[in-house]
Each structure stands twice: as C-alpha cells, then as structure tokens.
Design a protein around this motif. Sequence first.
Motif, PDB file in Angstrom:
ATOM      1  N   ALA A 218      45.454  24.686  81.906  1.00 44.66           N
ATOM      2  CA  ALA A 218      45.971  23.644  81.016  1.00 44.66           C
ATOM      3  C   ALA A 218      45.061  23.453  79.812  1.00 44.66           C
ATOM      4  O   ALA A 218      45.533  23.270  78.680  1.00 44.66           O
ATOM      5  N   GLN A 219      43.754  23.505  80.023  1.00 49.93           N
ATOM      6  CA  GLN A 219      42.821  23.357  78.903  1.00 49.93           C
ATOM      7  C   GLN A 219      43.006  24.494  77.902  1.00 49.93           C
ATOM      8  O   GLN A 219      42.985  24.281  76.688  1.00 49.93           O
ATOM      9  N   ASP A 220      43.178  25.698  78.404  1.00 47.92           N
ATOM     10  CA  ASP A 220      43.418  26.848  77.533  1.00 47.92           C
ATOM     11  C   ASP A 220      44.671  26.647  76.684  1.00 47.92           C
ATOM     12  O   ASP A 220      44.724  27.084  75.531  1.00 47.92           O
ATOM     13  N   ALA A 221      45.666  25.949  77.242  1.00 45.13           N
ATOM     14  CA  ALA A 221      46.919  25.698  76.523  1.00 45.13           C
ATOM     15  C   ALA A 221      46.843  24.451  75.644  1.00 45.13           C
ATOM     16  O   ALA A 221      47.825  24.113  74.973  1.00 45.13           O
ATOM     17  N   GLY A 222      45.702  23.752  75.654  1.00 42.50           N
ATOM     18  CA  GLY A 222      45.529  22.584  74.804  1.00 42.50           C
ATOM     19  C   GLY A 222      45.877  21.263  75.460  1.00 42.50           C
ATOM     20  O   GLY A 222      46.109  20.264  74.757  1.00 42.50           O
ATOM     21  N   PHE A 223      45.894  21.222  76.791  1.00 43.11           N
ATOM     22  CA  PHE A 223      46.298  20.014  77.505  1.00 43.11           C
ATOM     23  C   PHE A 223      45.170  19.495  78.402  1.00 43.11           C
ATOM     24  O   PHE A 223      44.307  20.250  78.850  1.00 43.11           O
ATOM     25  N   ASP A 224      45.228  18.202  78.674  1.00 44.05           N
ATOM     26  CA  ASP A 224      44.266  17.548  79.562  1.00 44.05           C
ATOM     27  C   ASP A 224      44.832  17.443  80.975  1.00 44.05           C
ATOM     28  O   ASP A 224      46.046  17.511  81.191  1.00 44.05           O
ATOM     29  N   THR A 225      43.913  17.247  81.922  1.00 47.56           N
ATOM     30  CA  THR A 225      44.301  17.017  83.316  1.00 47.56           C
ATOM     31  C   THR A 225      43.786  15.664  83.766  1.00 47.56           C
ATOM     32  O   THR A 225      42.609  15.337  83.572  1.00 47.56           O
ATOM     33  N   GLY A 226      44.662  14.874  84.349  1.00 48.48           N
ATOM     34  CA  GLY A 226      44.278  13.551  84.828  1.00 48.48           C
ATOM     35  C   GLY A 226      44.517  13.418  86.315  1.00 48.48           C
ATOM     36  O   GLY A 226      45.037  14.315  86.977  1.00 48.48           O
ATOM     37  N   THR A 227      44.127  12.274  86.841  1.00 51.38           N
ATOM     38  CA  THR A 227      44.288  11.955  88.259  1.00 51.38           C
ATOM     39  C   THR A 227      45.224  10.761  88.385  1.00 51.38           C
ATOM     40  O   THR A 227      45.131   9.813  87.601  1.00 51.38           O
ATOM     41  N   VAL A 228      46.096  10.809  89.374  1.00 48.61           N
ATOM     42  CA  VAL A 228      47.058   9.731  89.562  1.00 48.61           C
ATOM     43  C   VAL A 228      47.037   9.277  91.018  1.00 48.61           C
ATOM     44  O   VAL A 228      46.861  10.084  91.935  1.00 48.61           O
TER      45      VAL A 228
END
Length: 417
Positions: free
Chosen positions: A264-274
């Motif tokens: 996801a970071q490579d694609a320009g996106f962040d990862t969160g926790t839910v």
Amino acid sequence: MKNVYDIRHEKNLLYILSPNGDSDEKETVSENIYAKTAVIFYLYYLHTLSVYLPYVDGVSKDIDIYIISSRKEVLEAVRTHLNQSGRKRVQYILKENRGRDVSALLVEGAEIIKPYKYICFLHDKQARNAKVKQDTDLWIENLWGNLMGGSDYVANVLRMFEENRRLGILAPPEPVGDNFCTWYGYGWHKSYSVTRELADMLQLNTDLSPDKPPITIGTALWFRRQSLQKLFDFGWRYGDFDDGKLRYQDYLSYGIERIFAYVAQDAGFDTGTVMTVDYARKQTNYLQYSTSILFSEAKRFFPVPCISDLKAYKINKEKLLRFAGKNRNLYLYGAGEMGRFCFFLLREANLFPQGFLVSGRDGGSMVCGLAVTSIQDKKECLDCAVIVTAFEERIRNEMVKNLKDRGFYNYLVFWGD
C-alpha cells in the motif's frame, strides 16, 4: 520515506468505531458504495462454523459475499444456513486444498476483486493447542469483531475510507495475549527475510526494516483495491504454495501476511488500525495490566521507568560505548542499579571496567565480580577514566563535584543532557 509503523503512530491512524450507527452516519455512506464493496470469507473448519456465521449474517444484504473453502461440506453448510436467511448476493467457491487462506485471497481473489472498490478478507482460525486457546479466541474476536462488527459498523468502516482518500488498508490491531508477544514489537517472528525477499520481488518502493515491526498480521483486513493491486497483479498460482513449509517461520505465506502495508505504501496509501469500542476496552485493560508487570520485572535489569527515558537511553548508550572504547583504565562511579546497568552494557560490547567507585568510605565490597573502591581512597587519577552512572540529577551533580575536587577530569556523565 518513513516506515509504515511510524506513519501509523505519527498520523494517529487508529480508528475506534461504534458497532452502531445513526441516520447521520449512514447518510455519509453513498447509496452505491455497497455495490462497490465485497466481503470474502475463507472457511475451513466445519466444527467451528457457529463462531463465524453470526459475523457473516451481520453483513449488509446490499454487499456481495464470497464464501471460499477447500471442503465441500463447509460450503454446503454455509449455503444451507444463508439460504434460510434469504440472502441472495452470495457466491460459493471450492478451491484447491493448497495455500490455505493466503491462496484463497491471492489466487481465487484476484478475479473476484476486480469490479470492487473496497474489499474485506477474513478467515477462520483454530488454536494449535489447549495452552493458547484462550489467546486464540481473543484473536478471533480481534480479527472478526474488529473487521466485521455488524452492518452499521461496516458502514462506519466504509465511511473512514471515503473520508480519507489516502487510506488504503484498515487492519485489526496486533494480537495480545499471555502467550503472544506480537503486540510488544516482535511481529516479525523470524519472517523478516522472506518479507524482504517478497518486497524485492514485487519491486516495492517502501521502507522495510527489521527494527520496525509489521502492522498486518493474520491475513485479515479491509483494503482499497487500488492500494494492493500490485500484489494481485503478480499472478499467484497454487503451485507457489507448499503447505509442508508452514511449520517454518520464513515461509512465503508469513511474508505475504506482513507485506500488505508495504504494498500500500508503494501505491501511495497509508495503513491504519481499526477496532470496536468493546474490543478497545478489553485491549486497553489487558495492556495496562501486562505493561505494569513487564516494567516492574524489567526494572531489576533495565532501570528505565518511562518511554521518554527509553528514547534517551539509546543516545546515552551510544555515548557510553564511544567513551569506554577510547579509555581502557575505566571505572564506574556508582554501584547501584544504574552502575550495574552500565556494567552489563559494557560487557555486552566486550568492554570491561576496572571496578566501581563510590562516595564516602563504603568501599571494600564486590559488585558484579569487580572491586568497589571509595573515591576518597582513589589516589591514582591521571590515567583514569570515569563514567558517572547516577540517574538522579542531584546525585550526578554531587558525583561530578567529587571528581573535580579530586582531580578527575576525564569523565562522562552517562545519563542527562
């Protein structure tokens, strides 16, 4: 480029959502977003279906569901259950019994996800033995409850994605439990090397470090299709997986479950926790209690009481080792907790002080196998190097004054500015 673990912390990408919704919240989810959403369940264990079917039932009937299994009897049992509830938007897929949940997602899921914007993937779990059953049950609640906590909860999850266009993944928190160490920063579990190889194979532009733990564990997540497209485009086949290697921690599947945030970071996106409010309450209670136990016991060997001191420790340790490396006739001033702590840090680096110094006339004993000498009795000082080990500022200042009064000028204050 920062590591995904640090980004999650710095941006506070932690979402604690209510399992219920009100009309205002529902109105913020566009009417056609459900048509762009799919939930994929991989189910294998027939005898535990009763644990997971309530979560399946909680999915909005406007969302497409895919049930994947390598066992016909599981598919038939789920089909019978869902037919009774009148659910229509369901597809049942029999997969090859190879690769377990990971191949269900990457092999079967590669075609499934194409028309959708948001996808959730979940799979069942079984405790390895009775010892970890309670922890595994909590982990199942973590994975399923925090990703599939009812139709209103899912609406809230989708709202998070719609409101934050940089959000690519929402994953459950790292598991906690008496037998699990993942939450405490040990999430690699000897799987870093295979994750690194996978990142290189996918040519990811990402920050991947053995010193920063992964933030996706267990192949369970909500994701924006665009954020993981590169992983699905690789063209995975069942032949890529060898279930006989699952007992090895450097196996491919363990790298894949840890790679999602980096893709996801490579694609320009962040990862969160839910997580749900209820699970957050349980986790906070558990972590408050267990952290107290950890720090209380660790204080015997690591006398650093808070997080700010832990950050300062890294700087002070480097300073200590540089000074000790340049001075062979070395003494530690202070034979208490911090004095012994400094001794063990030096010994770990194959640096060995000559002994301990103390104020007053309390010398003559032994600590860590080294003689303890009163600074009043220490006359030879021209070639001595001294490390002031005290943690408390007032005592440090007294030690420095004692050294200067006796002609000791080659010294280092281990702690402090």
